[in-house]
Scaffold this motif. Structure first.
Motif, PDB file in Angstrom:
ATOM      1  N   MET A   1       1.179  -1.004  -0.026  1.00 13.12           N
ATOM      2  CA  MET A   1      -0.168  -0.248   0.392  1.00 13.12           C
ATOM      3  C   MET A   1       0.908   1.262   0.339  1.00 13.12           C
ATOM      4  SD  MET A   1      -2.983   2.128  -0.340  1.00 13.12           S
ATOM      5  CE  MET A   1      -4.360   0.634   0.178  1.00 13.12           C
ATOM      6  N   GLY A   2       2.160   1.068   0.931  1.00 17.03           N
ATOM      7  CA  GLY A   2       3.172   2.393   1.251  1.00 17.03           C
ATOM      8  C   GLY A   2       3.586   2.766  -0.742  1.00 17.03           C
ATOM      9  N   VAL A   3       3.761   1.538  -1.241  1.00 14.24           N
ATOM     10  CA  VAL A   3       4.662   2.092  -2.194  1.00 14.24           C
ATOM     11  C   VAL A   3       3.247   2.357  -3.669  1.00 14.24           C
ATOM     12  CG1 VAL A   3       5.528   1.007  -4.391  1.00 14.24           C
ATOM     13  CG2 VAL A   3       5.913   0.415  -2.468  1.00 14.24           C
ATOM     14  N   ALA A   4       2.354   1.693  -3.852  1.00 17.06           N
ATOM     15  CA  ALA A   4       1.171   2.394  -4.079  1.00 17.06           C
ATOM     16  C   ALA A   4       0.942   4.018  -3.823  1.00 17.06           C
ATOM     17  CB  ALA A   4       0.223   1.317  -4.530  1.00 17.06           C
ATOM     18  N   VAL A   5      -0.044   4.273  -3.054  1.00 19.23           N
ATOM     19  CA  VAL A   5       0.339   5.506  -2.298  1.00 19.23           C
ATOM     20  C   VAL A   5       1.865   6.421  -2.930  1.00 19.23           C
ATOM     21  CG1 VAL A   5       0.592   7.059  -0.542  1.00 19.23           C
ATOM     22  CG2 VAL A   5      -1.644   5.138  -0.193  1.00 19.23           C
ATOM     23  N   ILE A   6       3.021   6.345  -2.868  1.00 20.27           N
ATOM     24  CA  ILE A   6       4.216   6.527  -2.920  1.00 20.27           C
ATOM     25  C   ILE A   6       3.669   7.270  -4.681  1.00 20.27           C
ATOM     26  CG2 ILE A   6       6.269   7.055  -3.142  1.00 20.27           C
ATOM     27  CD1 ILE A   6       7.241   5.285  -0.522  1.00 20.27           C
ATOM     28  N   PHE A   7       4.068   6.344  -5.171  1.00 21.21           N
ATOM     29  CA  PHE A   7       3.314   6.317  -7.130  1.00 21.21           C
ATOM     30  C   PHE A   7       2.331   7.736  -7.758  1.00 21.21           C
ATOM     31  CE2 PHE A   7       1.941   5.286 -11.023  1.00 21.21           C
ATOM     32  CZ  PHE A   7       2.900   4.745 -11.714  1.00 21.21           C
ATOM     33  N   VAL A   8       0.840   7.266  -6.368  1.00 17.49           N
ATOM     34  CA  VAL A   8      -0.048   8.327  -6.428  1.00 17.49           C
ATOM     35  C   VAL A   8       0.066   9.251  -6.266  1.00 17.49           C
ATOM     36  CG1 VAL A   8      -2.383   8.015  -6.443  1.00 17.49           C
ATOM     37  CG2 VAL A   8      -1.695   5.825  -6.931  1.00 17.49           C
ATOM     38  N   ILE A   9       0.632   9.624  -5.335  1.00 21.64           N
ATOM     39  CA  ILE A   9       0.522  11.021  -4.773  1.00 21.64           C
ATOM     40  C   ILE A   9       2.124  11.618  -5.472  1.00 21.64           C
ATOM     41  CG2 ILE A   9       1.860  12.555  -3.074  1.00 21.64           C
ATOM     42  CD1 ILE A   9       0.109  10.819  -0.401  1.00 21.64           C
ATOM     43  N   THR A  10       3.209  11.046  -5.492  1.00 19.57           N
ATOM     44  CA  THR A  10       4.454  11.205  -6.378  1.00 19.57           C
ATOM     45  C   THR A  10       3.671  11.701  -7.638  1.00 19.57           C
ATOM     46  OG1 THR A  10       5.720  10.417  -5.039  1.00 19.57           O
ATOM     47  CG2 THR A  10       6.780  11.635  -6.510  1.00 19.57           C
ATOM     48  N   LEU A  11       3.329  11.085  -8.613  1.00 21.59           N
ATOM     49  CA  LEU A  11       2.384  11.533 -10.213  1.00 21.59           C
ATOM     50  C   LEU A  11       1.613  12.216  -9.923  1.00 21.59           C
ATOM     51  CD1 LEU A  11       4.338   8.922 -11.538  1.00 21.59           C
ATOM     52  CD2 LEU A  11       1.750   8.701 -12.822  1.00 21.59           C
ATOM     53  N   ALA A  12       0.840  12.210  -8.786  1.00 23.24           N
ATOM     54  CA  ALA A  12      -0.370  13.426  -9.009  1.00 23.24           C
ATOM     55  C   ALA A  12       0.863  14.241  -8.835  1.00 23.24           C
ATOM     56  CB  ALA A  12      -1.406  13.165  -7.745  1.00 23.24           C
ATOM     57  N   SER A  13       1.192  14.622  -7.862  1.00 19.39           N
ATOM     58  CA  SER A  13       1.792  15.919  -7.738  1.00 19.39           C
ATOM     59  C   SER A  13       2.401  16.570  -8.558  1.00 19.39           C
ATOM     60  CB  SER A  13       3.066  15.423  -6.525  1.00 19.39           C
ATOM     61  OG  SER A  13       2.779  15.519  -4.956  1.00 19.39           O
ATOM     62  N   ALA A  14       2.877  15.596  -9.316  1.00 24.59           N
ATOM     63  CA  ALA A  14       3.783  16.244 -10.661  1.00 24.59           C
ATOM     64  C   ALA A  14       2.641  16.792 -11.844  1.00 24.59           C
ATOM     65  CB  ALA A  14       4.283  15.296 -11.622  1.00 24.59           C
ATOM     66  N   VAL A  15       1.737  15.969 -12.460  1.00 26.08           N
ATOM     67  CA  VAL A  15       0.637  16.491 -13.024  1.00 26.08           C
ATOM     68  C   VAL A  15      -0.438  17.395 -12.770  1.00 26.08           C
ATOM     69  CG1 VAL A  15      -1.739  15.281 -14.016  1.00 26.08           C
ATOM     70  CG2 VAL A  15       0.436  14.453 -14.060  1.00 26.08           C
ATOM     71  N   ALA A  16      -0.562  17.371 -11.220  1.00 26.67           N
ATOM     72  CA  ALA A  16      -1.978  18.719 -10.678  1.00 26.67           C
ATOM     73  C   ALA A  16      -0.877  19.850 -11.226  1.00 26.67           C
ATOM     74  CB  ALA A  16      -2.473  18.116  -9.330  1.00 26.67           C
ATOM     75  N   GLY A  17      -0.072  19.832 -10.493  1.00 29.15           N
ATOM     76  CA  GLY A  17       0.966  21.191 -10.653  1.00 29.15           C
ATOM     77  C   GLY A  17       1.397  21.473 -11.428  1.00 29.15           C
ATOM     78  N   ALA A  18       1.006  20.277 -12.999  1.00 31.91           N
ATOM     79  CA  ALA A  18       1.401  21.214 -14.222  1.00 31.91           C
ATOM     80  C   ALA A  18       0.324  21.324 -14.566  1.00 31.91           C
ATOM     81  CB  ALA A  18       1.834  19.539 -14.871  1.00 31.91           C
ATOM     82  N   ILE A  19      -0.545  20.893 -14.215  1.00 29.23           N
ATOM     83  CA  ILE A  19      -2.071  21.583 -14.982  1.00 29.23           C
ATOM     84  C   ILE A  19      -1.956  22.502 -14.133  1.00 29.23           C
ATOM     85  CG2 ILE A  19      -4.997  21.209 -14.990  1.00 29.23           C
ATOM     86  CD1 ILE A  19      -4.033  17.906 -14.866  1.00 29.23           C
ATOM     87  N   TYR A  20      -2.079  22.990 -12.790  1.00 30.28           N
ATOM     88  CA  TYR A  20      -2.572  24.107 -12.229  1.00 30.28           C
ATOM     89  C   TYR A  20      -1.817  25.084 -12.502  1.00 30.28           C
ATOM     90  CZ  TYR A  20      -3.407  27.679  -8.473  1.00 30.28           C
ATOM     91  OH  TYR A  20      -3.529  28.998  -7.922  1.00 30.28           O
ATOM     92  N   GLN A  21      -0.116  24.978 -12.821  1.00 29.21           N
ATOM     93  CA  GLN A  21       0.606  25.288 -13.551  1.00 29.21           C
ATOM     94  C   GLN A  21       0.508  26.733 -14.793  1.00 29.21           C
ATOM     95  OE1 GLN A  21       4.156  25.967 -12.382  1.00 29.21           O
ATOM     96  NE2 GLN A  21       4.792  27.176 -13.468  1.00 29.21           N
ATOM     97  N   TYR A  22      -0.119  25.368 -15.610  1.00 29.58           N
ATOM     98  CA  TYR A  22      -0.235  25.764 -17.114  1.00 29.58           C
ATOM     99  C   TYR A  22      -0.862  26.442 -18.026  1.00 29.58           C
ATOM    100  CZ  TYR A  22       5.049  24.752 -16.627  1.00 29.58           C
ATOM    101  OH  TYR A  22       6.425  24.940 -16.132  1.00 29.58           O
TER     102      TYR A  22
END
Length: 192
Positions: free
Chosen positions: A42-63
């Motif tokens: 579960m921790g590995v799945a959460v690491i993957f989801v949160i890290t990718l979500a941070s990248a994608v959400a940050g890019a969508i928000y900023q651009y």
């Protein structure tokens, strides 16, 4: 810049632990922490989801959201991004790691509604983190979640051999243990 990222890394994973100091993500924290191998998955799945979500959400928000002046849609957009990423993780685990997929059960789709994932995306926006800083914050937060859930799982495995009073058996002793872990993690506040 590197010093700031290191401070964010330590602060998000230990000092401001998403589970033990912000009390976000308690559902999978309490539900999946019965065995260390399941908690690690579960921790590995959460690491993957949160890290990718941070990248994608940050890019969508900023651009997209900021230039179009539609930042009021950030929560809806972030939820959609998180849901899509969780579906990807679920399909991957079902195909390549069926035993982990079965052991996570209903808690894997619950990552979609895990408030820790959305909380990180919103925190990145509130603190005006750039994309790189947001990714580091997301990764560190997810590592902190993983540390917490694996420690609790290890303690719960050991508790099965202990003589616990009847009124504390089950979830009451788990909540007491989580509370003691939260107090212990307060000791990390001296690091910064």
């Amino acid at each position: 810049m590197v010093k700031d990222l290191l401070v964010i890394l330590i602060a998000s994973s230990l000092v401001n632990n998403v589970v033990l100091s912000q009390f976000l993500g308690l559902c999978p924290f309490l539900g999946v922490s019965k065995k260390t191998n399941t908690a690690t998955g579960m921790g590995v799945a959460v690491i993957f989801v949160i890290t990718l979500a941070s990248a994608v959400a940050g890019a969508i928000y900023q651009y997209i959201l900021v230039p179009l002046d539609i930042t009021f849609l950030q929560t809806i957009v972030f939820i959609l991004v998180i849901a899509a990423l969780v579906q990807f993780v679920e399909m991957f685990l079902k195909k390549y790691m069926p035993s982990l997929y079965q052991s996570l059960g209903v808690y894997l789709p619950l990552i979609t509604t895990n408030c820790a994932v959305l909380g990180v995306a919103l925190t990145n926006v509130q603190k005006s983190y750039g994309i790189v800083t947001g990714i580091v914050n997301g990764f560190a937060t997810a590592v902190g979640f993983t540390i917490s859930i694996v420690i609790l799982a290890g303690i719960r495995e050991k508790m099965t051999y202990n003589d616990i009073p009847e009124s504390f058996r089950g979830m009451p002793i788990v909540l007491v243990t989580a509370g003691l872990m939260a107090i212990a993690f307060c000791g990390f506040s001296g690091l910064l």
